[in-house]
Design an enzyme around this catalytic site. Structure first.
Site, PDB file in Angstrom:
ATOM      1  N   TYR A   1      -9.182   3.159 -20.670  1.00  0.00           N
ATOM      2  CA  TYR A   1      -9.576   2.862 -19.305  1.00  0.00           C
ATOM      3  C   TYR A   1      -8.879   3.841 -18.366  1.00  0.00           C
ATOM      4  O   TYR A   1      -7.672   4.094 -18.506  1.00  0.00           O
ATOM      5  CB  TYR A   1      -9.208   1.427 -18.917  1.00  0.00           C
ATOM      6  CG  TYR A   1      -9.617   1.087 -17.507  1.00  0.00           C
ATOM      7  CD1 TYR A   1     -10.940   0.774 -17.211  1.00  0.00           C
ATOM      8  CD2 TYR A   1      -8.695   1.136 -16.465  1.00  0.00           C
ATOM      9  CE1 TYR A   1     -11.337   0.498 -15.911  1.00  0.00           C
ATOM     10  CE2 TYR A   1      -9.078   0.865 -15.168  1.00  0.00           C
ATOM     11  CZ  TYR A   1     -10.401   0.550 -14.893  1.00  0.00           C
ATOM     12  OH  TYR A   1     -10.787   0.290 -13.605  1.00  0.00           O
TER      13      TYR A   1
ATOM     14  N   TYR B   1       4.341   4.192  -6.897  1.00  0.00           N
ATOM     15  CA  TYR B   1       3.061   3.563  -6.584  1.00  0.00           C
ATOM     16  C   TYR B   1       2.244   3.442  -7.871  1.00  0.00           C
ATOM     17  O   TYR B   1       1.421   4.292  -8.200  1.00  0.00           O
ATOM     18  CB  TYR B   1       2.312   4.362  -5.525  1.00  0.00           C
ATOM     19  CG  TYR B   1       1.072   3.653  -5.003  1.00  0.00           C
ATOM     20  CD1 TYR B   1       1.164   2.395  -4.405  1.00  0.00           C
ATOM     21  CD2 TYR B   1      -0.195   4.238  -5.106  1.00  0.00           C
ATOM     22  CE1 TYR B   1       0.047   1.745  -3.924  1.00  0.00           C
ATOM     23  CE2 TYR B   1      -1.322   3.592  -4.623  1.00  0.00           C
ATOM     24  CZ  TYR B   1      -1.191   2.345  -4.041  1.00  0.00           C
ATOM     25  OH  TYR B   1      -2.315   1.693  -3.567  1.00  0.00           O
TER      26      TYR B   1
ATOM     27  N   TYR C   1       3.816  -4.586  -8.815  1.00  0.00           N
ATOM     28  CA  TYR C   1       2.474  -5.162  -8.835  1.00  0.00           C
ATOM     29  C   TYR C   1       2.337  -6.155  -9.980  1.00  0.00           C
ATOM     30  O   TYR C   1       1.846  -7.258  -9.817  1.00  0.00           O
ATOM     31  CB  TYR C   1       1.423  -4.049  -8.971  1.00  0.00           C
ATOM     32  CG  TYR C   1       0.913  -3.565  -7.634  1.00  0.00           C
ATOM     33  CD1 TYR C   1      -0.239  -4.101  -7.084  1.00  0.00           C
ATOM     34  CD2 TYR C   1       1.586  -2.579  -6.918  1.00  0.00           C
ATOM     35  CE1 TYR C   1      -0.726  -3.665  -5.864  1.00  0.00           C
ATOM     36  CE2 TYR C   1       1.114  -2.133  -5.702  1.00  0.00           C
ATOM     37  CZ  TYR C   1      -0.047  -2.687  -5.165  1.00  0.00           C
ATOM     38  OH  TYR C   1      -0.510  -2.265  -3.949  1.00  0.00           O
TER      39      TYR C   1
ATOM     40  N   ARG D   1      -8.202  11.815  -8.181  1.00  0.00           N
ATOM     41  CA  ARG D   1      -8.821  11.049  -9.266  1.00  0.00           C
ATOM     42  C   ARG D   1     -10.321  11.317  -9.361  1.00  0.00           C
ATOM     43  O   ARG D   1     -10.883  11.349 -10.454  1.00  0.00           O
ATOM     44  CB  ARG D   1      -8.545   9.554  -9.095  1.00  0.00           C
ATOM     45  CG  ARG D   1      -9.267   8.873  -7.933  1.00  0.00           C
ATOM     46  CD  ARG D   1      -8.925   7.409  -7.897  1.00  0.00           C
ATOM     47  NE  ARG D   1      -9.680   6.687  -6.871  1.00  0.00           N
ATOM     48  CZ  ARG D   1      -9.521   5.397  -6.626  1.00  0.00           C
ATOM     49  NH1 ARG D   1      -8.650   4.694  -7.319  1.00  0.00           N
ATOM     50  NH2 ARG D   1     -10.234   4.806  -5.695  1.00  0.00           N
TER      51      ARG D   1
ATOM     52  N   ASN E   1      -5.396   5.737  -6.290  1.00  0.00           N
ATOM     53  CA  ASN E   1      -6.112   6.399  -5.197  1.00  0.00           C
ATOM     54  C   ASN E   1      -5.236   7.369  -4.407  1.00  0.00           C
ATOM     55  O   ASN E   1      -5.740   8.160  -3.608  1.00  0.00           O
ATOM     56  CB  ASN E   1      -6.750   5.372  -4.254  1.00  0.00           C
ATOM     57  CG  ASN E   1      -5.741   4.394  -3.680  1.00  0.00           C
ATOM     58  OD1 ASN E   1      -4.583   4.731  -3.453  1.00  0.00           O
ATOM     59  ND2 ASN E   1      -6.166   3.161  -3.452  1.00  0.00           N
TER      60      ASN E   1
ATOM     61  N   GLU F   1      -1.999  -2.504 -10.170  1.00  0.00           N
ATOM     62  CA  GLU F   1      -2.680  -3.287 -11.193  1.00  0.00           C
ATOM     63  C   GLU F   1      -3.634  -2.448 -12.033  1.00  0.00           C
ATOM     64  O   GLU F   1      -4.053  -2.869 -13.116  1.00  0.00           O
ATOM     65  CB  GLU F   1      -3.440  -4.453 -10.546  1.00  0.00           C
ATOM     66  CG  GLU F   1      -4.758  -4.104  -9.870  1.00  0.00           C
ATOM     67  CD  GLU F   1      -4.584  -3.360  -8.540  1.00  0.00           C
ATOM     68  OE1 GLU F   1      -5.584  -2.790  -8.059  1.00  0.00           O
ATOM     69  OE2 GLU F   1      -3.460  -3.346  -7.990  1.00  0.00           O
ATOM     70  N   LYS F   2      -3.957  -1.243 -11.561  1.00  0.00           N
ATOM     71  CA  LYS F   2      -4.840  -0.353 -12.330  1.00  0.00           C
ATOM     72  C   LYS F   2      -4.211   0.014 -13.677  1.00  0.00           C
ATOM     73  O   LYS F   2      -4.926   0.317 -14.641  1.00  0.00           O
ATOM     74  CB  LYS F   2      -5.151   0.904 -11.520  1.00  0.00           C
ATOM     75  CG  LYS F   2      -5.927   0.642 -10.240  1.00  0.00           C
ATOM     76  CD  LYS F   2      -6.093   1.899  -9.440  1.00  0.00           C
ATOM     77  CE  LYS F   2      -6.809   1.629  -8.122  1.00  0.00           C
ATOM     78  NZ  LYS F   2      -6.016   0.765  -7.217  1.00  0.00           N
TER      79      LYS F   2
ATOM     80  N   GLU G   1       0.841  -1.197   0.000  1.00  0.00           N
ATOM     81  CA  GLU G   1       0.000   0.000   0.000  1.00  0.00           C
ATOM     82  C   GLU G   1       0.876   1.248   0.000  1.00  0.00           C
ATOM     83  O   GLU G   1       2.031   1.213   0.413  1.00  0.00           O
ATOM     84  CB  GLU G   1      -0.930   0.013   1.208  1.00  0.00           C
ATOM     85  CG  GLU G   1      -2.020  -1.048   1.155  1.00  0.00           C
ATOM     86  CD  GLU G   1      -3.060  -0.767   0.085  1.00  0.00           C
ATOM     87  OE1 GLU G   1      -3.071   0.350  -0.491  1.00  0.00           O
ATOM     88  OE2 GLU G   1      -3.859  -1.673  -0.201  1.00  0.00           O
TER      89      GLU G   1
END
Length: 362
Positions: free
Chosen positions: A244, A255, A169, A205, A249, A258-259, A138
């Protein structure tokens, strides 16, 4: 003066016998016996078992390095598959059995689990050579800061590239010839999509999405929009979109989650919001994504997406990287444990993380 008499035959024979005896004694004492083979370290004790259960404080040369997973991250228990099979790491053994604590060379502690049991850790006895490893995937914005973590751990393992043990990730890897030929851009019936659960009006975001949606339609899904998707639907919806919104976040160095990689894997172009473009380009090809910071405003980005929608050749350029590479899914918790084990096996030096708080939270 009386002259010396020459040595008699008997005296000479005794001298020769004595010399022969002393030579035999020297050979017996200083020459390795053919019955006692010597090891590479100069000793004769070569019978080190590969299944040796010696504690971490008394490590034997040939036994596997053992890493104890104190608690599986988020309770998602992974199978203890062989590190050699998945990651080509040999000489490692993983366990989740705390009864092996005294035998473990390293212990992996997940940050979220540590923060609720810190007092227990501070009281625990640690074998002299055992390494404690702080593991976290995180961001600082989503991780509670605890000052008592300073000086408690020997190593760090996280998404940060300056960790002792770095695990991304996901990753872009060289594709086999079959996979290069197999990839086709999936059929598209939507321009822009976003699947999100964690909603917070303070997040950049969320603010960016609200402005962007004023200029084009964004197809939204997930818990934040009361349109949850199953795993099968998740990938199906994502692949049906030209673009997409890969919006993190929180925005921190390295950082990148997987996004980013999920749409790349299923055949959509990610529009990223996170650390600077340069940071993304350290992990994925520069022409494989669109960064919101490349545009002066959400409106300008919207206009560019509409342009790409109307120009197929320009759109398809975002998939040129698939001629040589593919996006590979990670086994996060398991990979962390295996790479931690490999690091401990290869690095025997003393280390301690004196200021985890300053390094991670700044």
């Amino acid at each position: 003066m009386k002259s010396e008499r020459p040595l008699g035959r008997r005296t000479l024979l005794l001298v020769l016998v004595a010399l022969l005896c002393s030579e035999g004694l020297f050979y017996a004492l200083y020459t390795p016996s053919a019955q006692t083979p010597r090891c590479s370290d100069g000793t004769s004790n070569c019978n080190h078992s590969k299944d040796d259960k010696s504690p971490a404080g008394r490590r034997t040369p040939d036994r596997s390095t053992v890493v104890l997973i104190w608690r599986w991250p988020y309770g998602h228990r992974a199978g203890l598959q062989s590190c050699s099979k998945l990651f080509q790491i040999i000489g490692c053994r993983l366990t989740a059995d705390r009864r092996e604590y005294d035998k473990a060379d390293g212990v992996m502690f997940h940050h979220k689990d540590v923060q609720g049991n810190l007092s227990e850790l501070l009281r625990m006895r640690r074998p002299p050579l055992q390494k404690w490893v702080w593991m976290n995937m995180e961001s600082p914005g989503n991780s509670r800061r605890r000052a008592h973590l300073d000086g408690l751990f020997n190593l760090t393992a996280s998404y940060r590239r300056d960790s002792d043990v770095w695990v991304s990730y996901e990753r872009i890897v060289e594709a086999s010839e079959d996979r290069q030929k197999a990839f086709k851009i999936p059929p598209k019936d939507k321009l822009v999509c976003w699947i999100v659960t964690h909603w917070n009006m303070r997040f950049r975001r969320v603010q960016y999405y609200r402005e962007l949606s004023k200029h084009l339609t964004v197809h939204t899904y997930g818990g934040a929009f009361e349109r949850p998707l199953g795993l099968q639907e998740y990938h199906s919806v994502m692949s049906s979109c030209k673009f997409y919104l890969s919006f993190e976040n929180s925005i921190h160095k390295d950082y990148i989650t997987e996004k980013l990689f999920n749409p790349m894997r299923v055949g959509a172009v990610p529009v990223v919001l996170g650390p600077p473009r340069e940071n993304y380009e350290e992990l994925v090809p520069a022409g494989s994504f669109i960064h919101v910071d490349d545009f002066k405003s959400p409106q300008e980005l919207a206009e560019h997406l509409v342009f790409l929608d109307q120009n197929q050749d320009a759109y398809e350029r975002f998939f040129r990287w698939r001629q040589h590479f593919t996006a590979e899914r990670s086994h996060l918790s398991l990979e962390h444990a295996c790479r931690i084990c490999d690091h401990i096996k290869r690095h025997k030096v003393y280390t301690v993380v004196k200021s985890l708080s300053k390094w991670f939270w700044g």
